[in-house]
Design a protein around this motif. Structure first.
Motif, PDB file in Angstrom:
ATOM      1  N   PRO A   1      -3.000  -2.119   6.159  1.00  0.00           N
ATOM      2  CA  PRO A   1      -1.760  -1.879   5.416  1.00  0.00           C
ATOM      3  C   PRO A   1      -1.987  -2.066   3.912  1.00  0.00           C
ATOM      4  O   PRO A   1      -2.854  -2.847   3.511  1.00  0.00           O
ATOM      5  N   LEU A   2      -1.200  -1.369   3.093  1.00  0.00           N
ATOM      6  CA  LEU A   2      -1.308  -1.554   1.637  1.00  0.00           C
ATOM      7  C   LEU A   2      -1.036  -3.021   1.276  1.00  0.00           C
ATOM      8  O   LEU A   2      -1.613  -3.559   0.329  1.00  0.00           O
ATOM      9  N   ALA A   3      -0.178  -3.670   2.047  1.00  0.00           N
ATOM     10  CA  ALA A   3       0.193  -5.059   1.752  1.00  0.00           C
ATOM     11  C   ALA A   3      -0.968  -6.017   1.941  1.00  0.00           C
ATOM     12  O   ALA A   3      -0.935  -7.148   1.444  1.00  0.00           O
ATOM     13  N   ALA A   4      -2.012  -5.570   2.661  1.00  0.00           N
ATOM     14  CA  ALA A   4      -3.127  -6.476   2.935  1.00  0.00           C
ATOM     15  C   ALA A   4      -3.935  -6.768   1.677  1.00  0.00           C
ATOM     16  O   ALA A   4      -4.657  -7.768   1.614  1.00  0.00           O
ATOM     17  N   ASP A   5      -3.835  -5.891   0.676  1.00  0.00           N
ATOM     18  CA  ASP A   5      -4.600  -6.109  -0.551  1.00  0.00           C
ATOM     19  C   ASP A   5      -3.665  -5.888  -1.744  1.00  0.00           C
ATOM     20  O   ASP A   5      -3.713  -4.848  -2.398  1.00  0.00           O
ATOM     21  N   ASP A   6      -2.801  -6.858  -1.964  1.00  0.00           N
ATOM     22  CA  ASP A   6      -1.739  -6.655  -2.954  1.00  0.00           C
ATOM     23  C   ASP A   6      -1.388  -7.983  -3.603  1.00  0.00           C
ATOM     24  O   ASP A   6      -0.301  -8.526  -3.422  1.00  0.00           O
ATOM     25  N   PRO A   7      -2.316  -8.538  -4.376  1.00  0.00           N
ATOM     26  CA  PRO A   7      -2.083  -9.894  -4.900  1.00  0.00           C
ATOM     27  C   PRO A   7      -0.857  -9.998  -5.790  1.00  0.00           C
ATOM     28  O   PRO A   7      -0.215 -11.047  -5.852  1.00  0.00           O
ATOM     29  N   ASP A   8      -0.491  -8.891  -6.478  1.00  0.00           N
ATOM     30  CA  ASP A   8       0.604  -8.994  -7.464  1.00  0.00           C
ATOM     31  C   ASP A   8       1.990  -8.750  -6.880  1.00  0.00           C
ATOM     32  O   ASP A   8       2.972  -8.694  -7.621  1.00  0.00           O
ATOM     33  N   GLY A   9       2.066  -8.533  -5.575  1.00  0.00           N
ATOM     34  CA  GLY A   9       3.400  -8.387  -4.978  1.00  0.00           C
ATOM     35  C   GLY A   9       4.078  -7.059  -5.255  1.00  0.00           C
ATOM     36  O   GLY A   9       5.303  -6.996  -5.343  1.00  0.00           O
ATOM     37  N   THR A  10       3.286  -5.998  -5.405  1.00  0.00           N
ATOM     38  CA  THR A  10       3.896  -4.673  -5.595  1.00  0.00           C
ATOM     39  C   THR A  10       4.508  -4.161  -4.290  1.00  0.00           C
ATOM     40  O   THR A  10       5.518  -3.469  -4.298  1.00  0.00           O
ATOM     41  N   VAL A  11       3.876  -4.513  -3.170  1.00  0.00           N
ATOM     42  CA  VAL A  11       4.247  -3.924  -1.882  1.00  0.00           C
ATOM     43  C   VAL A  11       5.240  -4.815  -1.131  1.00  0.00           C
ATOM     44  O   VAL A  11       5.054  -6.025  -1.019  1.00  0.00           O
ATOM     45  N   VAL A  12       6.289  -4.189  -0.624  1.00  0.00           N
ATOM     46  CA  VAL A  12       7.181  -4.850   0.333  1.00  0.00           C
ATOM     47  C   VAL A  12       6.924  -4.159   1.670  1.00  0.00           C
ATOM     48  O   VAL A  12       7.192  -2.968   1.825  1.00  0.00           O
ATOM     49  N   HIS A  13       6.362  -4.912   2.588  1.00  0.00           N
ATOM     50  CA  HIS A  13       5.867  -4.330   3.836  1.00  0.00           C
ATOM     51  C   HIS A  13       6.931  -4.438   4.933  1.00  0.00           C
ATOM     52  O   HIS A  13       7.571  -5.480   5.091  1.00  0.00           O
ATOM     53  N   VAL A  14       7.084  -3.353   5.700  1.00  0.00           N
ATOM     54  CA  VAL A  14       8.040  -3.321   6.812  1.00  0.00           C
ATOM     55  C   VAL A  14       7.301  -2.932   8.083  1.00  0.00           C
ATOM     56  O   VAL A  14       6.545  -1.944   8.074  1.00  0.00           O
ATOM     57  N   CYS A  15       7.468  -3.686   9.165  1.00  0.00           N
ATOM     58  CA  CYS A  15       6.893  -3.268  10.449  1.00  0.00           C
ATOM     59  C   CYS A  15       7.788  -3.763  11.570  1.00  0.00           C
ATOM     60  O   CYS A  15       8.711  -4.550  11.335  1.00  0.00           O
ATOM     61  N   SER A  16       7.531  -3.262  12.767  1.00  0.00           N
ATOM     62  CA  SER A  16       8.457  -3.549  13.866  1.00  0.00           C
ATOM     63  C   SER A  16       7.763  -3.420  15.212  1.00  0.00           C
ATOM     64  O   SER A  16       6.777  -2.698  15.341  1.00  0.00           O
ATOM     65  N   LEU A  17       8.293  -4.131  16.192  1.00  0.00           N
ATOM     66  CA  LEU A  17       7.723  -4.048  17.547  1.00  0.00           C
ATOM     67  C   LEU A  17       8.394  -2.985  18.410  1.00  0.00           C
ATOM     68  O   LEU A  17       7.929  -2.684  19.505  1.00  0.00           O
ATOM     69  N   THR A  18       9.514  -2.427  17.946  1.00  0.00           N
ATOM     70  CA  THR A  18      10.296  -1.542  18.830  1.00  0.00           C
ATOM     71  C   THR A  18       9.513  -0.320  19.289  1.00  0.00           C
ATOM     72  O   THR A  18       9.598   0.075  20.441  1.00  0.00           O
ATOM     73  N   LYS A  19       8.789   0.283  18.364  1.00  0.00           N
ATOM     74  CA  LYS A  19       8.210   1.600  18.657  1.00  0.00           C
ATOM     75  C   LYS A  19       7.210   1.540  19.808  1.00  0.00           C
ATOM     76  O   LYS A  19       7.104   2.487  20.569  1.00  0.00           O
ATOM     77  N   VAL A  20       6.473   0.452  19.907  1.00  0.00           N
ATOM     78  CA  VAL A  20       5.448   0.396  20.951  1.00  0.00           C
ATOM     79  C   VAL A  20       5.932  -0.376  22.188  1.00  0.00           C
ATOM     80  O   VAL A  20       5.203  -0.507  23.147  1.00  0.00           O
ATOM     81  N   THR A  21       7.191  -0.847  22.149  1.00  0.00           N
ATOM     82  CA  THR A  21       7.695  -1.581  23.315  1.00  0.00           C
ATOM     83  C   THR A  21       8.969  -0.913  23.819  1.00  0.00           C
ATOM     84  O   THR A  21       8.923  -0.034  24.668  1.00  0.00           O
ATOM     85  N   SER A  22      10.081  -1.318  23.248  1.00  0.00           N
ATOM     86  CA  SER A  22      11.380  -0.777  23.651  1.00  0.00           C
ATOM     87  C   SER A  22      12.285  -0.817  22.429  1.00  0.00           C
ATOM     88  O   SER A  22      12.206  -1.776  21.643  1.00  0.00           O
ATOM     89  N   PRO A  23      13.157   0.185  22.297  1.00  0.00           N
ATOM     90  CA  PRO A  23      14.067   0.133  21.143  1.00  0.00           C
ATOM     91  C   PRO A  23      14.936  -1.123  21.150  1.00  0.00           C
ATOM     92  O   PRO A  23      15.494  -1.509  20.127  1.00  0.00           O
ATOM     93  N   SER A  24      15.035  -1.769  22.321  1.00  0.00           N
ATOM     94  CA  SER A  24      15.877  -2.970  22.396  1.00  0.00           C
ATOM     95  C   SER A  24      15.151  -4.250  22.000  1.00  0.00           C
ATOM     96  O   SER A  24      15.784  -5.291  21.846  1.00  0.00           O
TER      97      SER A  24
END
Ligand SMILES: Cc1ncc(COP(=O)(O)O)c(C=O)c1O
Length: 480
Positions: free
Chosen positions: A301-324
């Protein structure tokens, strides 16, 4: 599925019989219903629970179920037309319309009509969801001490650590907030980063649910075209200059809808351009766990190498499991984290603890790795099946990019927007649902497109049948 339909049948039978009992009269015992209808005790208890929820029966512990007293007639509807004026008449100059358009989100959430093949779904078909592992995880979660207690508002520490490790070694648990899936994380991020009326740069095309969030937040999405290597850096720089935007939203991996992955050479360029503009980059990493098993190593992810805090990272478990399983994460560094935290807690307090505990149980279980591997293999099979069927049956639809992740293909039509909406309607008449391209563009699209999902169908046979129906629909258009 069977369980669900036998509950529905029993509810219908009992509903038809209720008139035989006077109000307050006792229904047959559960055991009698089990024997008479040849269903399981679980089916009986779910059917009674449904009738109770409808207000038709009441239950008393230890005594059984009784026909409910009839409800008083509903009062005559009042006159709500004053609301139209109130909802729109704000007096002052309104920069941003307050109506919220949910159609971009509802498309992914609506179930197709019976008999219609769902080539427009946004989540995994039930047969691909880890249903058994999810049920077991939820059961174990319910037995964890304190499962129904208040969680820390930022999320359970172990779950924050798990997401941090998944995002990359430079991210710590303290940088992570647990969210109710990706959608709510996007809403929090956009509200935190830009005031109403401000521009936000978005890839073109992009996920309509994000455009809907941006508009509902009062932001003005500004499109930045992309190609097979992701967003185009020179046009991004122009867009920052022209708009003064302080936010860019991108999906660097298996972008929805194009499936494109941001090219390695562009990654530092995009971040440097955003930094120079004093802008945040919201990285929506929604599809990382929908990687296909022929993808090769994934970029971090871009957030993995972002010391200055430019990136706000969004991720989720729904897509690979269940929308619920509405559990996701926001990761950020610097003062912005405080802003995100405040908005999240004001809007929704926290994500329900049982769901967080269940997520922890699931990702820590031995079946998790097996599930990810099974999804990776199955998605590759389905992608190949869909691309092959389209190549054979519908060569008129151009497939500019064959993605190695995600659950859909993005196809360009020979004609324009009129052909696109005619095809989508004709397809539905032929009993196959496909997603029109128009909602993925926040301004005039360069061509007609459709998005075909291979994740939400039952398997290769449905894919082949869906494409045959689409061919029929297309032929109907050519003939008309
Ligand atoms: C690109 C993208 N981001 C985020 C989401 C939100 O997903 P969820 O809220 O289920 O995590 C979706 C759902 O379709 C999506 O396609």
């Amino acid at each position: 599925m069977q369980e669900r339909s036998s509950v529905a049948e029993l509810v219908t039978s009992l509903r038809a019989e209720l008139n035989r009992y006077s109000p307050g009269g006792k229904l047959p015992s559960s055991r009698a219903l089990v024997e008479r209808f040849r269903v399981s005790p679980v089916t009986v208890s779910r059917a009674i629970a449904q009738l109770a929820a409808e207000g038709l029966v009441t239950t008393r512990p230890g005594s059984g179920a009784f026909r409910a007293e009839p409800r008083a007639a509903l009062p005559a509807p009042g006159d709500t037309s004053w609301q139209e004026v109130s909802l729109s008449g704000d007096g002052g100059p309104e920069v941003v319309p307050r109506t919220v358009d949910a159609s971009g989100v509802l498309v992914t959430l609506a179930a197709p009509p019976p008999g219609v093949i769902e080539l427009n779904g946004g989540y995994l078909h039930a047969s691909l969801q880890p249903e058994r592992a999810l049920s077991a995880a939820l059961a174990r979660a319910g037995r964890r001490p304190g499962a129904w207690g208040r969680p820390p508002t930022d999320g359970l520490p172990e779950l924050r650590s798990w997401f941090a490790r998944e995002i990359g070694p430079a991210v710590s648990a303290a940088d992570v907030l647990i969210t109710a899936g990706g959608q709510s994380a996007l809403a929090t991020a956009l509200r935190a980063l830009a005031p109403p009326g401000a521009p936000v740069l978005v890839e073109s095309p992009t996920y309509p649910g994000m455009l809907a969030v941006a508009r509902a937040t009062g932001l003005r999405p500004v499109p930045v075209p992309m190609d097979a290597d992701g967003v185009r850096p020179e046009l991004l720089a122009d867009a920052f200059r022209a708009t003064g935007a302080r936010v860019l939203v991108i999906q660097p991996l298996f972008q929805n809808p194009t499936g494109a992955t941001l090219a390695p050479a562009r990654r530092p360029e995009i971040l440097a351009t955003a930094r120079a503009a004093g802008a945040f980059v919201v990285e929506d990493d929604f599809a990382r766990r929908l990687v296909h098993d022929d993808a090769g190593p994934l970029p971090a992810p871009l957030a993995a190498d972002d010391p200055d805090g430019t990136v706000v990272h969004v991720c989720s478990l729904t897509k690979v499991t269940s929308p619920s399983l509405r559990v996701g994460a926001l990761a950020a560094r610097g003062p912005v984290l405080e802003r995100l935290r405040a908005i999240q807690v004001v809007d929704s307090f926290f994500v329900p603890r049982p769901l967080q505990e269940a997520a922890l149980e699931l990702v820590g279980s031995p079946s998790w790795g097996r599930h990810l591997a099974a999804v990776a293999t199955e998605l590759r099979h389905r992608r190949t099946a869909l691309a092959t069927a389209l190549g054979g049956e519908l060569p008129e639809l151009a497939l500019p990019h064959l993605p190695a992740g995600g659950g859909s293909l993005w196809l360009r039509l020979p004609g324009g927007g009129a052909e696109e909406s005619a095809l989508v309607s004709a397809a539905l008449r032929a009993s196959v649902a496909i997603a029109p391209g128009r909602p993925y563009f926040c301004a005039e699209p360069p061509a007609g497109h459709v998005r075909l999902s291979f994740a939400a169908v039952s398997g290769a046979a449905e894919i082949a049948e869906g494409v045959r129906r689409l061919r029929t629909a297309f032929d109907g258009l050519l003939g008309s």
